[in-house]
Design a protein around this motif. Structure first.
Motif, PDB file in Angstrom:
ATOM      1  N   CYS B 114       0.841  -1.204   0.000  1.00 50.49           N
ATOM      2  CA  CYS B 114       0.000   0.000   0.000  1.00 50.49           C
ATOM      3  C   CYS B 114       0.867   1.240   0.000  1.00 50.49           C
ATOM      4  CB  CYS B 114      -0.883  -0.032   1.243  1.00 50.49           C
ATOM      5  SG  CYS B 114      -1.612   1.529   1.686  1.00 50.49           S
ATOM      6  N   PRO B 115       0.768   2.070  -1.057  1.00 50.43           N
ATOM      7  CA  PRO B 115       1.578   3.295  -1.095  1.00 50.43           C
ATOM      8  C   PRO B 115       0.988   4.427  -0.251  1.00 50.43           C
ATOM      9  CG  PRO B 115       0.840   2.579  -3.288  1.00 50.43           C
ATOM     10  CD  PRO B 115       0.007   1.871  -2.287  1.00 50.43           C
ATOM     11  N   GLY B 116       0.035   4.120   0.616  1.00 54.47           N
ATOM     12  CA  GLY B 116      -0.583   5.161   1.445  1.00 54.47           C
ATOM     13  C   GLY B 116      -1.983   5.480   0.981  1.00 54.47           C
ATOM     14  N   VAL B 117      -2.873   5.718   1.929  1.00 50.40           N
ATOM     15  CA  VAL B 117      -4.262   6.017   1.581  1.00 50.40           C
ATOM     16  C   VAL B 117      -4.553   7.489   1.853  1.00 50.40           C
ATOM     17  CG1 VAL B 117      -5.072   3.679   2.003  1.00 50.40           C
ATOM     18  CG2 VAL B 117      -5.092   5.320   3.868  1.00 50.40           C
ATOM     19  N   VAL B 118      -5.672   7.963   1.312  1.00 47.83           N
ATOM     20  CA  VAL B 118      -6.003   9.379   1.508  1.00 47.83           C
ATOM     21  C   VAL B 118      -6.837   9.556   2.776  1.00 47.83           C
ATOM     22  CG1 VAL B 118      -5.950  10.051  -0.918  1.00 47.83           C
ATOM     23  CG2 VAL B 118      -8.077   9.234   0.091  1.00 47.83           C
ATOM     24  N   ASP B 119      -6.792  10.754   3.296  1.00 48.08           N
ATOM     25  CA  ASP B 119      -7.638  11.123   4.415  1.00 48.08           C
ATOM     26  C   ASP B 119      -8.950  11.634   3.825  1.00 48.08           C
ATOM     27  OD1 ASP B 119      -8.920  12.375   6.512  1.00 48.08           O
ATOM     28  OD2 ASP B 119      -7.037  12.913   7.487  1.00 48.08           O
ATOM     29  N   THR B 120     -10.001  10.812   3.887  1.00 50.57           N
ATOM     30  CA  THR B 120     -11.236  11.176   3.180  1.00 50.57           C
ATOM     31  C   THR B 120     -11.872  12.438   3.761  1.00 50.57           C
ATOM     32  OG1 THR B 120     -12.227   9.427   4.502  1.00 50.57           O
ATOM     33  CG2 THR B 120     -11.943   8.990   2.173  1.00 50.57           C
ATOM     34  N   GLU B 121     -11.606  12.702   5.037  1.00 53.08           N
ATOM     35  CA  GLU B 121     -12.185  13.903   5.630  1.00 53.08           C
ATOM     36  C   GLU B 121     -11.582  15.162   5.007  1.00 53.08           C
ATOM     37  OE1 GLU B 121     -12.444  14.458  10.109  1.00 53.08           O
ATOM     38  OE2 GLU B 121     -13.440  12.534   9.753  1.00 53.08           O
ATOM     39  N   LYS B 122     -10.261  15.136   4.870  1.00 50.75           N
ATOM     40  CA  LYS B 122      -9.589  16.276   4.238  1.00 50.75           C
ATOM     41  C   LYS B 122     -10.032  16.404   2.787  1.00 50.75           C
ATOM     42  CE  LYS B 122      -5.283  16.129   6.821  1.00 50.75           C
ATOM     43  NZ  LYS B 122      -3.931  15.582   6.696  1.00 50.75           N
ATOM     44  N   LEU B 123     -10.185  15.251   2.146  1.00 44.49           N
ATOM     45  CA  LEU B 123     -10.578  15.253   0.741  1.00 44.49           C
ATOM     46  C   LEU B 123     -11.975  15.854   0.572  1.00 44.49           C
ATOM     47  CD1 LEU B 123      -9.771  14.348  -2.095  1.00 44.49           C
ATOM     48  CD2 LEU B 123     -10.730  12.110  -1.593  1.00 44.49           C
ATOM     49  N   ALA B 124     -12.896  15.438   1.456  1.00 45.03           N
ATOM     50  CA  ALA B 124     -14.272  15.934   1.357  1.00 45.03           C
ATOM     51  C   ALA B 124     -14.356  17.416   1.685  1.00 45.03           C
ATOM     52  CB  ALA B 124     -15.167  15.139   2.301  1.00 45.03           C
ATOM     53  N   GLU B 125     -13.387  17.886   2.461  1.00 41.83           N
ATOM     54  CA  GLU B 125     -13.383  19.293   2.803  1.00 41.83           C
ATOM     55  C   GLU B 125     -13.058  20.140   1.571  1.00 41.83           C
ATOM     56  OE1 GLU B 125     -10.619  21.143   5.944  1.00 41.83           O
ATOM     57  OE2 GLU B 125     -11.878  19.698   7.023  1.00 41.83           O
ATOM     58  N   LYS B 126     -12.076  19.659   0.822  1.00 38.34           N
ATOM     59  CA  LYS B 126     -11.628  20.405  -0.363  1.00 38.34           C
ATOM     60  C   LYS B 126     -12.570  20.149  -1.548  1.00 38.34           C
ATOM     61  CE  LYS B 126      -7.905  22.642  -2.206  1.00 38.34           C
ATOM     62  NZ  LYS B 126      -6.591  22.133  -2.628  1.00 38.34           N
ATOM     63  N   TYR B 127     -12.883  18.881  -1.780  1.00 39.92           N
ATOM     64  CA  TYR B 127     -13.774  18.528  -2.881  1.00 39.92           C
ATOM     65  C   TYR B 127     -14.982  17.822  -2.282  1.00 39.92           C
ATOM     66  CZ  TYR B 127      -9.407  19.243  -5.378  1.00 39.92           C
ATOM     67  OH  TYR B 127      -8.230  19.771  -5.848  1.00 39.92           O
ATOM     68  N   PRO B 128     -16.085  18.571  -2.037  1.00 40.51           N
ATOM     69  CA  PRO B 128     -17.234  17.982  -1.327  1.00 40.51           C
ATOM     70  C   PRO B 128     -17.728  16.695  -1.990  1.00 40.51           C
ATOM     71  CG  PRO B 128     -17.510  20.335  -1.573  1.00 40.51           C
ATOM     72  CD  PRO B 128     -16.294  19.973  -2.363  1.00 40.51           C
ATOM     73  N   GLU B 129     -18.222  15.791  -1.163  1.00 39.01           N
ATOM     74  CA  GLU B 129     -18.738  14.521  -1.656  1.00 39.01           C
ATOM     75  C   GLU B 129     -19.978  14.755  -2.498  1.00 39.01           C
ATOM     76  OE1 GLU B 129     -18.083  10.790   1.092  1.00 39.01           O
ATOM     77  OE2 GLU B 129     -18.928  12.454   2.221  1.00 39.01           O
ATOM     78  N   GLN B 130     -20.139  13.947  -3.529  1.00 34.03           N
ATOM     79  CA  GLN B 130     -21.329  14.064  -4.358  1.00 34.03           C
ATOM     80  C   GLN B 130     -22.201  12.837  -4.175  1.00 34.03           C
ATOM     81  OE1 GLN B 130     -20.084  14.830  -8.327  1.00 34.03           O
ATOM     82  NE2 GLN B 130     -18.960  16.673  -7.754  1.00 34.03           N
ATOM     83  N   GLY B 131     -23.389  12.906  -4.769  1.00 35.16           N
ATOM     84  CA  GLY B 131     -24.327  11.798  -4.610  1.00 35.16           C
ATOM     85  C   GLY B 131     -23.859  10.519  -5.250  1.00 35.16           C
ATOM     86  N   LYS B 132     -22.997  10.631  -6.249  1.00 37.91           N
ATOM     87  CA  LYS B 132     -22.527   9.413  -6.923  1.00 37.91           C
ATOM     88  C   LYS B 132     -21.098   9.089  -6.484  1.00 37.91           C
ATOM     89  CE  LYS B 132     -21.210  11.898 -11.134  1.00 37.91           C
ATOM     90  NZ  LYS B 132     -21.562  13.248 -10.775  1.00 37.91           N
ATOM     91  N   PRO B 133     -20.721   7.832  -6.626  1.00 38.89           N
ATOM     92  CA  PRO B 133     -19.387   7.453  -6.159  1.00 38.89           C
ATOM     93  C   PRO B 133     -18.286   8.092  -6.988  1.00 38.89           C
ATOM     94  CG  PRO B 133     -20.720   5.522  -6.723  1.00 38.89           C
ATOM     95  CD  PRO B 133     -21.482   6.695  -7.174  1.00 38.89           C
ATOM     96  N   ALA B 134     -17.236   8.507  -6.327  1.00 36.82           N
ATOM     97  CA  ALA B 134     -16.056   9.033  -7.000  1.00 36.82           C
ATOM     98  C   ALA B 134     -14.914   8.046  -6.815  1.00 36.82           C
ATOM     99  CB  ALA B 134     -15.681  10.385  -6.412  1.00 36.82           C
ATOM    100  N   GLU B 135     -13.938   8.132  -7.679  1.00 36.51           N
ATOM    101  CA  GLU B 135     -12.801   7.227  -7.571  1.00 36.51           C
ATOM    102  C   GLU B 135     -11.527   8.002  -7.317  1.00 36.51           C
ATOM    103  OE1 GLU B 135     -12.214   4.176 -10.557  1.00 36.51           O
ATOM    104  OE2 GLU B 135     -14.389   4.127 -10.845  1.00 36.51           O
TER     105      GLU B 135
END
Lengths: 143, 326
Positions: B114-135
């Motif tokens: 595993c080369p490291g995972v993202v912090d989804t909270e930080k990610l959602a802060e910058k790019y808000p989550e949408q109704g459909k899945p993102a990759e």
């Protein structure tokens, strides 16, 4: 801190060495501070870290755990486990802001009545310096 | 990470006769969510996923299986469970083996370096989550966000999860099958949050933790998500004796948090799940890392690395430090 503050110390003594050592101190008429409340346990390795937490929560100002010298444990190795556990507990408590002066551990054998006196004096003195424990003590609620 | 290879390997594992199911990750229903999936046949392997969004530690599910009493005459299902692991998850599996929480021959570890995972909270802060899945995918050093047919580059130092910044084992410690190439361990961040608190004096520390622990709502999420908190009879649930009262106040919260941190001393493999799920954002990772550091520095022990090791708190050395003893 009030002028005549006396710390409350809860002491967990192992049945085979420290309790007998404290008993010897008594029978040899050694004077030591009366701030200690002794709880006899079968082995210092039997002391759950939560006992320490609970004592502090319920109004103790300091905790003392005493057992046989390493290698002299009645159960061969109980005090080795206790040493490892309590060493870590002390680090953890210090990390969350509990004064390390409130927590002591000692090895007192059945023949060391005088060492017991010194240990108690040191524990009480340090707890007195640290003052009444207000940290995460359970508050009495006025209904 | 080659997803085709992962799915193919998983399908091969699942069809084996001695395998009950494979636990892996799949695309969640919206936003950056990733859901755990229990694959029971080869067709199910097609939805498996391994991406920087796969933060969850699946080793939790190994011990969550309910062991109900068997009706007379029935045999227990002795088939193995296969599991996808990252580096940190593999340490949880190792630690479970050390503690006899699971048997080594009951589990098939499919390792994913595993080369490291993202912090989804930080990610959602910058790019808000949408109704459909993102990759999100790995792209060399950095991550790349695929959403609305757009590719957005995510700088590694900005979005890498806290636990990964301090990760010493990106490659699985144990694995039966490894998918993909081993990754090169990276240099660790030097701010693990522990020194910051150790620099404070006792009153400041007390004030800091009082503020943090007072936020705790005692939902026990941290306990439930932890792969190493699996006692059938947890002291926190026990009523007689009541070790920790159920009242939500600073005193009981502190007792609970200290008890939790202490129970994980010498066992915590720093997967960061407790901190991730905490609804009150209590920095539980700092407590865990502090204990892990003490255990490493003073006792020379690192949990979850050697499956042959003795459990830390159930063993001792005659020359353990005793400078704190009167």
């Amino acid at each position: 801190m009030s002028e005549n503050y006396e710390p409350n110390i809860v002491a967990f003594l192992c049945n085979w060495c420290s309790y007998a050592g404290a008993d010897l101190a008594g029978t040899s008429r050694v004077h030591y501070p009366a701030n200690i409340q002794v709880i006899r346990v079968m082995c210092s390795g039997r002391v759950n870290p939560l006992y320490v937490m609970n004592a502090l929560q319920q109004g103790a100002d300091g905790v003392l755990i005493s057992g046989c010298h390493p290698g002299d444990c009645h159960y061969m190795e109980g005090n080795f486990y206790a040493r490892r556990r309590m060493g870590m507990l002390k680090d953890l408590m210090e990390f969350v802001g509990v004064d390390p002066k409130r927590f002591h551990m000692s090895w007192v054998s059945a023949s060391e009545g005088h060492k017991w006196k010194e240990v108690v004096e040191k524990t009480v003195e340090e707890a007195r310096e640290a003052g009444p424990f207000e940290g995460f003590r359970r508050r009495q609620i006025d209904w | 990470m080659d997803l085709e290879q992962l799915r193919k390997t998983a399908a091969e594992v699942v069809v084996r006769e001695d395998v009950k199911y494979l636990i892996g990750w799949k695309q969640g229903s919206y936003g950056y969510r990733v859901a755990p999936v229990f694959v029971e046949d080869a067709s199910g392997a097609a939805e498996l996923l391994f991406s920087p969004l796969c933060t969850a530690n699946l080793a939790t599910y190994l011990t969550l299986v309910e062991k109900t009493p068997l009706p007379r005459g029935q045999e227990a299902d002795k088939r193995k469970v296969a599991l996808l692991v990252k580096g940190c998850d593999s340490r949880a599996v190792t630690q479970l083996i050390v503690e006899h929480g699971i048997n080594r021959d009951q589990v098939i570890v499919v390792g994913c370096p595993c080369p490291g995972v993202v912090d989804t909270e930080k990610l959602a802060e910058k790019y808000p989550e949408q109704g459909k899945p993102a990759e999100v995918e790995w792209n060399g050093e950095n991550f790349v966000l695929l959403c609305d047919d757009k590719e957005t580059e995510l700088p590694r130092d900005q979005f890498l999860a806290e636990k990964c910044r301090l990760c010493r084992h990106p490659n699985p410690v144990i694995s039966d099958i490894t998918v993909g190439e081993p990754v090169e361990p990276w240099t660790l961040a030097d701010d693990n949050g522990v020194e910051e608190i150790e620099g404070k004096n006792l009153e400041e520390r007390q004030a800091y933790w009082e503020e943090q622990f007072s936020k705790c709502i005692r939902c026990y999420s941290c306990r439930n998500v932890c792969p190493l908190c699996y006692c059938q009879d947890c002291i926190l649930d026990r009523l007689n004796p009541t070790w920790v009262n159920r009242a939500v106040n600073f005193s009981e919260n502190t007792a609970f948090n200290i008890a939790r941190a202490f129970h994980l001393a010498g066992r915590c493999i720093e997967c960061g799940e407790c901190e991730r799920v905490c609804p009150a954002n209590i920095p539980l990772g700092k407590l865990n890392r502090k204990m892990a550091r003490e255990v490493r520095d003073k006792y020379g022990f690192e949990p979850g690395v050697d499956p042959e090791a003795e459990p830390f708190q159930a063993s001792f050395k005659p020359d353990d430090p005793e400078d704190f003893i009167l």
